[in-house]
Structure formats: structure tokens, C-alpha cells
Design a protein around this motif. Structure first.
Motif, PDB file in Angstrom:
ATOM      1  N   GLY A   1       0.608  -0.791   0.172  1.00  0.00           N
ATOM      2  CA  GLY A   1       0.127   0.140   0.156  1.00  0.00           C
ATOM      3  C   GLY A   1       0.440   0.733  -0.190  1.00  0.00           C
ATOM      4  O   GLY A   1      -0.016   2.060   0.366  1.00  0.00           O
ATOM      5  N   LEU A   2       2.138   1.014  -0.126  1.00  0.00           N
ATOM      6  CA  LEU A   2       2.718   2.290  -0.529  1.00  0.00           C
ATOM      7  C   LEU A   2       2.709   2.874   1.566  1.00  0.00           C
ATOM      8  O   LEU A   2       3.353   3.978   1.462  1.00  0.00           O
ATOM      9  CB  LEU A   2       2.713   3.320  -1.232  1.00  0.00           C
ATOM     10  N   MET A   3       3.079   2.322   2.137  1.00  0.00           N
ATOM     11  CA  MET A   3       2.572   2.813   3.279  1.00  0.00           C
ATOM     12  C   MET A   3       3.819   2.961   3.672  1.00  0.00           C
ATOM     13  O   MET A   3       5.077   1.962   4.053  1.00  0.00           O
ATOM     14  CB  MET A   3       2.120   1.991   4.458  1.00  0.00           C
ATOM     15  N   PRO A   4       4.391   4.312   5.115  1.00  0.00           N
ATOM     16  CA  PRO A   4       5.808   4.271   5.684  1.00  0.00           C
ATOM     17  C   PRO A   4       6.320   2.938   6.463  1.00  0.00           C
ATOM     18  O   PRO A   4       5.584   2.479   7.161  1.00  0.00           O
ATOM     19  CB  PRO A   4       5.655   5.870   7.062  1.00  0.00           C
ATOM     20  N   LEU A   5       7.578   2.743   6.531  1.00  0.00           N
ATOM     21  CA  LEU A   5       7.794   1.363   6.643  1.00  0.00           C
ATOM     22  C   LEU A   5       8.151   2.105   7.841  1.00  0.00           C
ATOM     23  O   LEU A   5       8.717   3.423   8.569  1.00  0.00           O
ATOM     24  CB  LEU A   5       9.274   1.203   6.087  1.00  0.00           C
ATOM     25  N   PRO A   6       7.714   1.376   9.130  1.00  0.00           N
ATOM     26  CA  PRO A   6       8.895   1.683  10.828  1.00  0.00           C
ATOM     27  C   PRO A   6       9.906   1.835  11.312  1.00  0.00           C
ATOM     28  O   PRO A   6      10.777   1.151  10.029  1.00  0.00           O
ATOM     29  CB  PRO A   6       8.290   0.382  11.307  1.00  0.00           C
ATOM     30  N   ASP A   7      10.127   3.275  11.808  1.00  0.00           N
ATOM     31  CA  ASP A   7      11.522   3.455  11.531  1.00  0.00           C
ATOM     32  C   ASP A   7      12.708   2.526  11.799  1.00  0.00           C
ATOM     33  O   ASP A   7      13.560   2.815  11.581  1.00  0.00           O
ATOM     34  CB  ASP A   7      11.353   5.056  12.487  1.00  0.00           C
ATOM     35  N   ARG A   8      12.350   1.993  12.661  1.00  0.00           N
ATOM     36  CA  ARG A   8      13.242   0.930  13.553  1.00  0.00           C
ATOM     37  C   ARG A   8      13.646   0.065  12.138  1.00  0.00           C
ATOM     38  O   ARG A   8      14.571  -0.489  12.781  1.00  0.00           O
ATOM     39  CB  ARG A   8      12.468   0.077  14.311  1.00  0.00           C
TER      40      ARG A   8
END
Length: 110
Positions: A51-58
């Protein structure tokens, strides 16, 4: 075609498999795809979550750390598609190579 020694492609694929969920697609772009690479060129990667959602920063930080700590003899720069400026997307879409297609996200049974 990705301008990278097959041995290093195999190492990269191991790092991807170990540190990124299967549903995250990995694309290469830049000089190692467009034919302008030289021996010291870095490898540019973009990660595309479902869904082209942001990945978790970690997750992104751990993957970057694994790349830095690896035995790959080149610098590998990894970016999250969702956090790149939209104005940069056409540059990547113009010429990229799929390093790993994202697997369909797992579904939860009803």
C-alpha cells in the motif's frame, strides 16, 4: 540489469531476506541500473511497503545498519518510498530494477 557482482547480489539478497518482511519490495535505481556505474559507485535501493505505507523507522534503521555492517564492498543507500519526496518518484520510475518483488501481505482469516 543491475551492475553488481553476482556474489554481492547474493549477499544483498540474504540481507534483504533476513532483515525485511517478505511483503516489502526492494528496487534498485541510479547508476548501477542506468549504466553509469564505476567500481566505486554506491547502490541505491528503495523499499516499497504494501500500500506504499511508510515503513517503521526501526525496521529501516536496522536494515541500514545491517548493510553498513555487512561485507558488501560498496556503500548501499536504502530509502523508504513513502518518505521520499514525491518529486523524486518519477526519477526512480523512469529506470529501476526489481531486486525483490514484495510478496502479498498475509491475510488474517475471518
Amino acid at each position: 540489469m543491475l551492475d553488481l557482482n553476482p556474489r554481492y547480489v547474493a549477499m544483498l539478497n540474504e540481507l534483504i531476506a533476513w532483515h525485511l518482511p517478505a511483503e516489502v519490495a526492494v528496487w534498485a535505481y541510479g547508476s548501477r541500473v542506468n549504466g553509469n556505474a564505476h567500481e566505486g559507485s554506491d547502490l541505491d535501493l528503495v523499499l516499497r511497503a504494501p500500500g506504499l505505507m511508510p515503513l517503521p523507522d526501526r525496521l529501516l534503521a536496522r536494515f541500514r545498519e545491517a548493510l553498513t555492517d555487512s561485507n558488501l564492498p560498496i556503500f548501499v543507500d536504502a530509502h523508504d518510498w513513502a518518505t521520499l519526496p514525491a518529486s523524486f518518484h518519477p526519477r526512480i520510475l523512469d529506470r529501476y530494477e526489481v531486486v525483490r518483488p514484495g510478496a502479498p501481505a498475509p491475510t488474517v482469516p475471518a
